[in-house]
Scaffold this active site. Structure first.
Site, PDB file in Angstrom:
ATOM      1  N   GLY A  46     -40.687 -23.955  -7.575  1.00  0.00           N
ATOM      2  CA  GLY A  46     -41.670 -25.208  -6.947  1.00  0.00           C
ATOM      3  C   GLY A  46     -42.696 -24.482  -6.073  1.00  0.00           C
ATOM      4  CD  GLN A  51     -45.086 -23.716  -0.701  1.00  0.00           C
ATOM      5  OE1 GLN A  51     -44.864 -24.347  -1.873  1.00  0.00           O
ATOM      6  NE2 GLN A  51     -44.047 -22.974  -0.524  1.00  0.00           N
ATOM      7  CB  CYS A  93     -39.548 -23.067   1.684  1.00  0.00           C
ATOM      8  SG  CYS A  93     -41.127 -23.469   1.542  1.00  0.00           S
ATOM      9  CG  LEU A  94     -41.516 -19.552  -2.794  1.00  0.00           C
ATOM     10  CD1 LEU A  94     -42.761 -19.900  -3.979  1.00  0.00           C
ATOM     11  CD2 LEU A  94     -40.876 -18.304  -2.998  1.00  0.00           C
ATOM     12  CG  HIS A 135     -38.811 -28.159  -1.200  1.00  0.00           C
ATOM     13  ND1 HIS A 135     -37.976 -27.331  -0.200  1.00  0.00           N
ATOM     14  CD2 HIS A 135     -39.951 -27.397  -1.004  1.00  0.00           C
ATOM     15  CE1 HIS A 135     -38.618 -26.462   0.055  1.00  0.00           C
ATOM     16  NE2 HIS A 135     -39.822 -26.422  -0.423  1.00  0.00           N
ATOM     17  CD  GLU A 136     -42.284 -27.699  -4.179  1.00  0.00           C
ATOM     18  OE1 GLU A 136     -43.429 -27.416  -3.622  1.00  0.00           O
ATOM     19  OE2 GLU A 136     -41.536 -26.902  -4.332  1.00  0.00           O
ATOM     20  CG  HIS A 139     -44.352 -27.917   0.434  1.00  0.00           C
ATOM     21  ND1 HIS A 139     -44.417 -27.297   1.500  1.00  0.00           N
ATOM     22  CD2 HIS A 139     -43.201 -27.306  -0.318  1.00  0.00           C
ATOM     23  CE1 HIS A 139     -43.613 -26.102   1.602  1.00  0.00           C
ATOM     24  NE2 HIS A 139     -43.078 -26.228   0.477  1.00  0.00           N
TER      25      HIS A 139
HETATM   26 NI    NI Z   1     -41.206 -24.878  -0.215  1.00  0.00          NI
END
Ligand code: NI
Length: 171
Positions: A46, A51, A93-94, A135-136, A139
């Site tokens: 995701g 991000q 998370c990235l 999660h997204e 964000h």
């Molecule tokens: Ni994330």
């Protein structure tokens, strides 16, 4: 185009993103393609626009990690409209590479969002997809998964990140 992933500490990650109001444009199609490309390059399932430094309400998800084209999901202006049950599992998370923590999320989640043409749709996901939808969407509201863990664990991560920043290993 593959974008660099913005890491924890950058204010764009903790600022609520802006609604997308223009649909069906080449610019939007390009952004979606770039987001998928950047997500696959980073080996994520995701990715939300903040991000990659873009404060707009758009996220992409592919829980098959590129294995199944049918699992590609684009969410524009998403909102969680229904949740059911609970699940607890490790989440990463990235934007926080190297860290994972158990996070409690709903077991089943329904999101209402728009597609690239502006059409409203709803999607319901369970387990990993439910987790990714939460999660997204978080964000896009300026929230990271560490806002769902204990203050003690969050401070520990903050301290470790601060050390990495000092060592020049967090950019
Ligand atoms: Ni994330």
């Amino acid at each position: 185009m593959i974008y660099d992933i913005v890491k924890y500490g950058h204010p764009v990650l903790e600022t609520p993103a802006e609604q997308i109001t223009e649909f069906g444009t080449e610019e939007l199609e390009r952004l979606i393609a770039d987001m998928f490309e950047s997500m696959y390059a980073a080996k994520g399932v995701g990715l939300a626009a903040p991000q990659i430094g873009i404060g707009k309400r758009i996220a992409v998800i592919d829980i098959s990690a590129g294995q199944d084209p049918n699992s590609r999901l684009v969410l524009i202006n998403p909102e969680i409209v229904h949740t059911e049950g609970r699940q607890r599992d490790e989440e990463g998370c990235l934007s926080l590479p190297g860290f994972r923590e158990p996070v409690t999320r709903p077991k089943r989640v329904t999101v209402r969002a728009q597609d690239a043409s502006g059409k409203t749709f709803e999607i319901t996901g369970e387990d990993l997809l439910a987790r990714a939808l939460c999660h997204e969407t978080d964000h896009l509201n300026g929230k990271l998964y560490i806002s769902h863990i204990s203050a003690l664990k969050r401070d520990l991560i903050r301290r470790k990140v601060r050390k990495l920043v000092k060592a020049g290993e967090w950019a």
